[in-house]
Design a protein around this motif. Structure first.
Motif, mmCIF file in Angstrom:
data_model
loop_
_atom_site.group_PDB
_atom_site.id
_atom_site.type_symbol
_atom_site.label_atom_id
_atom_site.label_comp_id
_atom_site.label_asym_id
_atom_site.label_seq_id
_atom_site.Cartn_x
_atom_site.Cartn_y
_atom_site.Cartn_z
ATOM 1 N N ILE A 25 -23.701 -2.300 -53.314
ATOM 2 C CA ILE A 25 -23.093 -1.441 -52.291
ATOM 3 C C ILE A 25 -21.822 -0.771 -52.787
ATOM 4 C CG2 ILE A 25 -21.956 -1.471 -50.041
ATOM 5 C CD1 ILE A 25 -23.976 -3.694 -49.267
ATOM 6 N N VAL A 76 -30.208 -3.449 -47.055
ATOM 7 C CA VAL A 76 -28.896 -4.072 -47.173
ATOM 8 C C VAL A 76 -28.957 -5.496 -46.637
ATOM 9 C CG1 VAL A 76 -26.540 -4.059 -46.236
ATOM 10 C CG2 VAL A 76 -27.540 -1.942 -47.103
ATOM 11 N N ASN A 125 -26.925 -8.096 -45.036
ATOM 12 C CA ASN A 125 -25.649 -8.193 -44.322
ATOM 13 C C ASN A 125 -24.788 -9.342 -44.811
ATOM 14 O OD1 ASN A 125 -26.043 -5.978 -42.599
ATOM 15 N ND2 ASN A 125 -27.165 -7.200 -41.102
ATOM 16 N N VAL A 135 -22.409 -8.197 -47.783
ATOM 17 C CA VAL A 135 -21.490 -7.059 -47.675
ATOM 18 C C VAL A 135 -20.043 -7.516 -47.784
ATOM 19 C CG1 VAL A 135 -20.670 -5.185 -46.206
ATOM 20 C CG2 VAL A 135 -23.120 -5.700 -46.316
ATOM 21 N N ARG A 170 -24.780 -1.685 -41.481
ATOM 22 C CA ARG A 170 -26.003 -1.806 -42.290
ATOM 23 C C ARG A 170 -26.742 -0.476 -42.349
ATOM 24 N NH1 ARG A 170 -31.148 -1.829 -41.663
ATOM 25 N NH2 ARG A 170 -30.997 -1.721 -39.382
#
Length: 316
Positions: free
Chosen positions: A127, A222, A224, A227, A296
């Motif tokens: 990310i 993604v 979560n 992150v 997300r």
């Protein structure tokens, strides 16, 4: 006749195999001229990595300093393409140094005004690297229309062991009940669905609209739970990277003591902070579920994680 450029740097060969599967339908498309151009550093990086060499490129990777690259053999900086695909791997939550080298080179002018698709094959954290890539593409006047991400097989804990083992020894075989390192072969093979969709889109001139062409193909998902870990780790990388750069450039012996100190810090981070984050973050996500979901969706742009077109372009 559409001209499509694929730019890539692959240290282990996995990314090369992956992006060629991705683009294979374009090779068979008689209305597409596909050009592959490897981005090669003037001084090759070792594989497997030595421990010192691995950590010594960390500050320059984080700050996207890049490295000197060899002149392109198949492309000049003045060539024109209808679509450009940039395939890259992740080094310390950043694009690899050769790809950063390309983005800082004269060849980056190829991107101005062009639709660009990024293609990533990595462990599971991408990310922050993609955030940097998007910012750089904006700076260069390119238009990011799609992003595709293939991640390593195995869970987070497993790849925490298998990936470093692969990087430092060259061994990616399964062991101790852990899966092979790297992206699963089925995932690599099935990446051809994106090429099929691109072939259709190019035949209809859809790339000129500068909108996503790969939606509905489960291009990116993604996690979560990772992150927050990425954000914390990246802040740490920036602080330590800035400090280490004050002791010289890559290869300077003066950096060795501070690199050793950084390694000890990283080890403590893994042992203490990562498990703590694993416990705390699920609680935070539950209390802030709406915001987490919005984030997300945002991070999965522009291609998204939707699956509605999978049957249409499912690989044989």
């Amino acid at each position: 006749m559409k001209k499509v450029l694929v730019l890539y740097y692959s240290q282990t060969g996995q990314l090369t195999e992956s992006v060629k599967s991705f683009a294979s339908p374009l090779v068979e498309d008689k209305n597409v001229e596909l050009v592959y151009q490897a981005v090669e550093p003037t001084t090759p990086y070792p594989f497997p990595w030595g421990y010192l060499e691995f950590f010594d490129i960390f500050p320059e990777s984080v700050y996207m300093d890049g490295c000197a690259i060899k002149p392109f053999e198949n492309v000049s900086e003045d060539d024109e393409f209808d679509l450009i695909i940039i395939a890259y791997t992740i080094w310390f939550l950043s694009p690899s140094l050769p790809i950063s080298g390309f983005l800082n080179s004269k060849y980056a002018k190829l991107l101005k005004g062009k639709p660009v698709i990024t293609f990533i094959a990595c462990r599971n954290m991408w990310i922050m690297a993609q955030k940097k890539m998007k910012a750089k593409l904006d700076e260069l006047g390119a238009k990011l229309i799609d992003n595709v991400v293939l991640i390593d097989q195995g869970g987070n804990l497993a790849t925490f062991i298998t990936t470093p083992r692969w990087m430092w020894t060259g061994r990616k075989d399964a062991f101790w009940g852990l899966p092979k390192a790297g992206v699963h072969q089925d995932e690599i093979k099935n990446a051809s669905r994106f090429g099929l969709a691109l072939s259709d889109a190019l035949s209809k001139d859809l790339e000129k609209e500068h909108k996503p062409l790969l939606r509905g193909l489960e291009a990116v998902k993604v996690d979560n739970s990772l992150v927050g870990t990425e954000k914390i780790a990246h802040k740490s990388f920036r602080i330590w990277g800035g400090l280490i750069r004050k002791f010289g450039t890559t290869g300077d012996k003066a950096r060795v003591p501070i690199l050793a100190l950084y390694f000890l810090f990283l080890l403590s981070l893994i042992v203490i902070i990562v498990p703590l984050n694993t416990i705390v973050k699920p609680i935070f996500r539950k209390l802030n579920s709406k915001r987490v979901e919005e984030e997300r969706v945002y991070l999965e742009e522009p291609s998204g994680s939707g699956k509605e077109r999978l049957e249409e372009y499912r690989s044989e």
